[in-house]
Design a protein around this motif. Structure first.
Motif, PDB file in Angstrom:
ATOM      1  N   HIS A 145      66.278 -59.792   0.417  1.00 52.42           N
ATOM      2  CA  HIS A 145      67.116 -58.608   0.649  1.00 52.42           C
ATOM      3  C   HIS A 145      66.217 -57.370   0.652  1.00 52.42           C
ATOM      4  O   HIS A 145      66.241 -56.572  -0.299  1.00 52.42           O
TER       5      HIS A 145
ATOM      6  N   ALA B 156      68.000 -53.811   0.112  1.00 57.23           N
ATOM      7  CA  ALA B 156      68.398 -53.533  -1.271  1.00 57.23           C
ATOM      8  C   ALA B 156      67.176 -53.250  -2.133  1.00 57.23           C
ATOM      9  O   ALA B 156      67.212 -52.365  -3.002  1.00 57.23           O
TER      10      ALA B 156
ATOM     11  N   THR C 258      72.730 -58.012  -5.864  1.00 54.39           N
ATOM     12  CA  THR C 258      72.115 -58.608  -4.685  1.00 54.39           C
ATOM     13  C   THR C 258      70.792 -59.305  -4.998  1.00 54.39           C
ATOM     14  O   THR C 258      70.528 -60.408  -4.523  1.00 54.39           O
TER      15      THR C 258
END
Length: 247
Positions: free
Chosen positions: A68, A71, A121
């Motif tokens: 990710h 993020a 996340t």
């Protein structure tokens, strides 16, 4: 184009079929065209890593390995931006209110992003405080399924950011006290409150997740035929180990 090993194993055939050089009805046929071969240019490897270590090193390597990257980027962006504005605001403006508001807004955005987006996340953890109908306040922790572990790079960078930036703000607090910059001490204290809150919350959320994992391991032992005395011994050993390291 420089002479090098052909880029493709096969050649690209001409668009029109070629015929042997000669005459047809008294007209001379054209000479067959040479086949076209694609060869790489001299700078085809420019900017590319030559070894596996080069490809996975540095900031670019971290973002390539991250599951990710967006993020992860905003996790560091808000935190670095808050410190940068706090340190550099005096070079661009003498307006104390404007500087304070800018730092506080960045700190609030970082606190919300870390608790609700980055933590969920990157490491699969989340926490919040909840008040029940009787007015009693308690903490709630969420964690991902242990069978779906977090990306190692994401987890490592998340915990580094979580523990590193409170230390930086603590250092800035010491500098403010030594320089007698008492006007900025409330901002640093607010930053420490936000950062330490996330540290405590995610630390307990991680501990709670490990305890749940240990309990699930103990529960699964019964399905493996380890009931009775064997199951009790395993249960006591796992709970004792978890309590020693995480509680």
């Amino acid at each position: 184009m420089s002479a090098a090993t052909p880029f493709l194993d096969n050649t690209i055939e001409p668009d029109e079929p070629t015929v042997p050089q000669g005459t047809i009805n008294g007209a001379r046929t054209p000479k067959p065209r040479d086949p076209v071969v694609l060869t790489p240019t001299s700078n085809s490897n420019a900017g590319m890593a030559t070894t596996e270590g080069d490809a996975e090193s540095g900031i670019a390597g971290i973002f390539r390995q991250s599951a990710h990257p967006l993020a992860l980027f905003f996790l560091f962006f808000f935190r670095i931006a808050a410190i940068a504005v706090y340190i550099l605001c005096g070079w661009f403006t003498d307006n104390y209110v404007l500087s304070t508001v800018a730092v506080v807004v960045l700190l609030a955005m970082d606190f919300w992003n870390c608790r609700n987006v980055s933590g969920r996340t990157l490491v699969g953890l989340r926490f919040w405080n909840q008040v029940d109908d009787d007015g009693e306040s308690y903490w709630v922790f969420e964690s991902r399924d242990p069978s779906r572990p977090a990306n190692p790079i994401d987890a490592k960078m998340f915990w580094i950011a979580l523990y590193m930036f409170p230390l930086l703000w603590a250092a800035l607090l010491i500098v403010s006290i030594l320089k007698l910059g008492f006007a900025f001490i409330p901002i640093v204290i607010l930053a420490l409150v936000f950062n330490v809150t996330n540290v405590i919350g995610f630390t307990y959320a991680d501990r709670d997740a490990k305890q749940k994992w240990a309990n699930s391991v103990v529960g699964s032992s019964w399905g493996l035929g380890l009931g009775g005395i064997g199951g009790q011994i395993l249960t006591g050993a796992v709970k004792k180990g978890v309590g020693r390291f995480f509680g």
